[in-house]
Design a protein around this motif. Structure first.
Motif, PDB file in Angstrom:
ATOM      1  N   ASP A 301       4.691   0.904   3.348  1.00  0.00           N
ATOM      2  CA  ASP A 301       5.133   2.259   3.002  1.00  0.00           C
ATOM      3  C   ASP A 301       5.161   3.206   4.204  1.00  0.00           C
ATOM      4  O   ASP A 301       5.731   4.294   4.111  1.00  0.00           O
ATOM      5  CB  ASP A 301       4.212   2.860   1.927  1.00  0.00           C
ATOM      6  CG  ASP A 301       4.305   2.123   0.606  1.00  0.00           C
ATOM      7  OD1 ASP A 301       4.983   1.079   0.573  1.00  0.00           O
ATOM      8  OD2 ASP A 301       3.714   2.593  -0.374  1.00  0.00           O
ATOM      9  N   PHE A 302       4.513   2.821   5.318  1.00  0.00           N
ATOM     10  CA  PHE A 302       4.368   3.717   6.461  1.00  0.00           C
ATOM     11  C   PHE A 302       4.965   3.061   7.708  1.00  0.00           C
ATOM     12  O   PHE A 302       4.675   1.897   8.004  1.00  0.00           O
ATOM     13  CB  PHE A 302       2.898   4.060   6.709  1.00  0.00           C
ATOM     14  CG  PHE A 302       2.213   4.696   5.523  1.00  0.00           C
ATOM     15  CD1 PHE A 302       2.195   6.070   5.370  1.00  0.00           C
ATOM     16  CD2 PHE A 302       1.596   3.913   4.561  1.00  0.00           C
ATOM     17  CE1 PHE A 302       1.572   6.651   4.291  1.00  0.00           C
ATOM     18  CE2 PHE A 302       0.964   4.487   3.467  1.00  0.00           C
ATOM     19  CZ  PHE A 302       0.959   5.865   3.321  1.00  0.00           C
ATOM     20  N   THR A 303       5.781   3.804   8.448  1.00  0.00           N
ATOM     21  CA  THR A 303       6.448   3.277   9.633  1.00  0.00           C
ATOM     22  C   THR A 303       6.350   4.296  10.760  1.00  0.00           C
ATOM     23  O   THR A 303       6.563   5.496  10.552  1.00  0.00           O
ATOM     24  CB  THR A 303       7.934   2.984   9.344  1.00  0.00           C
ATOM     25  OG1 THR A 303       8.038   2.164   8.188  1.00  0.00           O
ATOM     26  CG2 THR A 303       8.587   2.295  10.524  1.00  0.00           C
ATOM     27  N   GLN A 333      -1.528   6.433  -5.708  1.00  0.00           N
ATOM     28  CA  GLN A 333      -2.060   6.592  -4.357  1.00  0.00           C
ATOM     29  C   GLN A 333      -1.619   5.441  -3.470  1.00  0.00           C
ATOM     30  O   GLN A 333      -1.705   4.275  -3.852  1.00  0.00           O
ATOM     31  CB  GLN A 333      -3.591   6.649  -4.405  1.00  0.00           C
ATOM     32  CG  GLN A 333      -4.242   7.103  -3.109  1.00  0.00           C
ATOM     33  CD  GLN A 333      -4.121   8.599  -2.906  1.00  0.00           C
ATOM     34  OE1 GLN A 333      -4.066   9.352  -3.861  1.00  0.00           O
ATOM     35  NE2 GLN A 333      -4.044   9.029  -1.663  1.00  0.00           N
ATOM     36  N   ARG A 334      -1.139   5.752  -2.250  1.00  0.00           N
ATOM     37  CA  ARG A 334      -0.698   4.741  -1.288  1.00  0.00           C
ATOM     38  C   ARG A 334      -1.512   4.918  -0.011  1.00  0.00           C
ATOM     39  O   ARG A 334      -1.660   6.037   0.489  1.00  0.00           O
ATOM     40  CB  ARG A 334       0.797   4.895  -0.982  1.00  0.00           C
ATOM     41  CG  ARG A 334       1.671   5.095  -2.205  1.00  0.00           C
ATOM     42  CD  ARG A 334       1.640   3.913  -3.152  1.00  0.00           C
ATOM     43  NE  ARG A 334       2.354   2.771  -2.601  1.00  0.00           N
ATOM     44  CZ  ARG A 334       2.415   1.594  -3.209  1.00  0.00           C
ATOM     45  NH1 ARG A 334       1.775   1.410  -4.366  1.00  0.00           N
ATOM     46  NH2 ARG A 334       3.088   0.601  -2.672  1.00  0.00           N
ATOM     47  N   ARG A 335      -2.057   3.800   0.502  1.00  0.00           N
ATOM     48  CA  ARG A 335      -2.987   3.900   1.628  1.00  0.00           C
ATOM     49  C   ARG A 335      -2.705   2.808   2.655  1.00  0.00           C
ATOM     50  O   ARG A 335      -2.312   1.686   2.294  1.00  0.00           O
ATOM     51  CB  ARG A 335      -4.438   3.768   1.142  1.00  0.00           C
ATOM     52  CG  ARG A 335      -4.878   4.882   0.200  1.00  0.00           C
ATOM     53  CD  ARG A 335      -6.221   4.557  -0.395  1.00  0.00           C
ATOM     54  NE  ARG A 335      -6.704   5.638  -1.249  1.00  0.00           N
ATOM     55  CZ  ARG A 335      -7.784   5.552  -2.018  1.00  0.00           C
ATOM     56  NH1 ARG A 335      -8.502   4.451  -2.026  1.00  0.00           N
ATOM     57  NH2 ARG A 335      -8.157   6.572  -2.760  1.00  0.00           N
ATOM     58  N   ALA A 336      -2.938   3.110   3.910  1.00  0.00           N
ATOM     59  CA  ALA A 336      -2.821   2.148   5.005  1.00  0.00           C
ATOM     60  C   ALA A 336      -3.589   2.707   6.198  1.00  0.00           C
ATOM     61  O   ALA A 336      -4.142   3.813   6.143  1.00  0.00           O
ATOM     62  CB  ALA A 336      -1.360   1.880   5.358  1.00  0.00           C
ATOM     63  N   THR A 337      -3.634   1.925   7.279  1.00  0.00           N
ATOM     64  CA  THR A 337      -4.326   2.346   8.498  1.00  0.00           C
ATOM     65  C   THR A 337      -3.413   2.112   9.695  1.00  0.00           C
ATOM     66  O   THR A 337      -2.893   1.008   9.880  1.00  0.00           O
ATOM     67  CB  THR A 337      -5.639   1.561   8.701  1.00  0.00           C
ATOM     68  OG1 THR A 337      -6.498   1.806   7.582  1.00  0.00           O
ATOM     69  CG2 THR A 337      -6.350   2.001   9.979  1.00  0.00           C
TER      70      THR A 337
END
Length: 451
Positions: A301-303, A333-337
């Motif tokens: 989801d994150f770039t 909720q969407r999560r990443a590092t």
């Protein structure tokens, strides 16, 4: 609930082969009695009361990680936690094998993985080691010190200071060996007692002679009258220079914010996060960012947008910025590092920034979103003009415009009187003269120009 592991008996039904029992022990203040034995079903670690090892930290997920056993080998697996699991300082993204003495970190809680060898008697369970009888132990202690003192003074006349230490070491060996042999004590306990008493006697003798040397100002033992110490003593070294606390020697890096909130977007839509990640070089050497990595349950989801800080040398105190684009792939909720890798020496694992966002129902959004600006000045006439990027607003003449849904609109105050501070209301983020808006709904912004 946490389990204690002292002298726990295990049977083949526990399902762990070999000569070892595995124990997971939490370390640190407030966790002295928190531990769990790893059986056939493994151990689930988390904040939920149903877990085998319950941790109270708010940064630990309800079901954070699992330690499992398979034919005498043990493995650690992260269960999709927000703040991650680390094994010996490295992030656990796939199942990894554990070894004796391995250090684990569940978010901000540290734990040690231990293998304890089982005794061959009593079916492989834990057994007690016979203790030395109290009376015999007292006799051994008293006899060892008396022997150490006598032998030390006898040997001191011929061998000087080294004779004292030799006598202190030999005396407890002779006395303790005789005492424990008479009372029937054998094995490793006796050897440990002898070694401990010998070392203690040597340390006490050394310390006692040193105290007398310092009190008298000269060496006590024979052959040392021209020295200040009976035993060799290293010369005092000057203290090292105190480093500047604001600068890290060599390479150093910080990233702000440590939690980047990308807000809410309908599933399938995309937009750049309103705030950017600022990387600062805090060391004395030049910093070089070489790659980015996004991990976590919703990493797709994150770039990272563009090259960001890649291959851009940063001198001490210099900064660069990284833009992140958010495209939720599901509702909730969407999560990443985001891990920023740089030319720091091993074992550096990169600098982490947590990424958060919310995915909403992917109902068809409006094609255009309205943004309205109200400009207010201290006097009767406006003291500047608010313009937008993309173009459309030039307030006070044109104070309303429509922009594509999901785009980022930047409002800027320009004043003929020079820079004027503005109190913005209705912005997603704002500085003294600028306002950023994510155009996902009709928005009204107030710009109060202060004197």
């Amino acid at each position: 609930m946490a389990q204690t592991t002292a002298r726990r008996r295990r049977t083949p039904a526990d399902g762990v082969e070999g000569d070892f029992d595995a124990v997971l022990c939490v370390v640190g203040a407030g966790h002295a009695d928190e531990s769990a034995v790893v059986g056939r079903g493994g151990v689930v670690v988390g904040r939920d009361p149903s877990c085998d090892l319950v941790l109270g930290s708010p940064y630990v997920d309800p079901r954070h990680a699992r330690v499992s056993a398979d034919r005498g080998e043990y493995f650690i697996e992260d269960l999709g936690s927000v703040n991650g699991t680390r094994l010996d300082g490295r992030s656990v993204t796939v199942q990894r094998q554990l070894t004796d003495g391995a250090w684990l970190a569940f978010a901000d809680v540290a734990a040690e993985f231990r293998l304890a060898r089982r005794s061959e008697g009593d079916g492989g369970g834990w057994t007690e080691t016979p203790a030395v009888a109290a009376l015999q132990l007292v006799l051994a202690v008293v006899g060892s010190f008396v022997s150490a003192v006598l032998n030390g003074f006898l040997l001191a006349t011929a061998w000087g200071q080294w004779g004292v230490l030799l006598g202190a070491a030999v005396g407890p060996v002779v006395t303790t060996t005789f005492t424990t042999k008479v009372t029937g004590e054998k094995g490793r306990l006796r050897a440990a007692v002898i070694a401990a008493l010998s070392i203690t006697a040597v340390l006490i003798t050394f310390s006692g002679v040193e105290v007398v040397d310092r009190a008298s100002g000269t060496a006590l033992l024979a052959g040392g009258q021209e020295r200040q110490h009976s035993f060799p003593w290293p010369a005092a070294r000057p203290p090292p220079p105190t480093p500047d606390p604001t600068t890290v020697t060599g390479l150093g890096v910080t990233a702000q914010p440590d939690l980047l909130d990308c807000g809410s977007l309908p599933v399938g839509s995309a937009a750049d996060c309103a705030q950017r990640v600022t990387v600062t070089s805090t060391g004395t050497d030049e910093l070089l960012i070489d790659r980015f990595e996004v991990n976590g349950p919703h990493n797709a989801d994150f770039t990272v947008v563009g090259d960001g800080c890649l291959d851009e040398p940063l001198a001490t105190g210099k900064t660069c910025q990284i833009a992140v684009r958010y495209r939720p792939g599901g509702i909730g909720q969407r999560r990443a590092t985001l891990t920023i890798h740089q030319n720091l020496p091993p074992p550096d694992l990169g600098t982490d920034v947590a990424l958060n966002g919310v995915g909403t129902d992917a109902a068809a959004p409006p094609a255009q979103v309205s943004v309205t600006v109200k400009l207010r000045s201290p006097g009767s006439a406006p003291t500047g003009i608010v313009t937008s990027t993309p173009a459309g607003i030039a307030c006070p003449s044109d104070c309303q415009a429509s922009f594509p849904h999901g785009s980022t609109v930047r409002l800027t105050l320009t004043s003929p009187l020079g820079a004027r501070p503005v109190d913005w209301k209705g912005c997603d983020t704002a500085t003294a003269t600028r306002c950023l808006i994510r155009a996902i709904k009709d928005t009204a912004v107030t710009a109060d120009v202060t004197s």
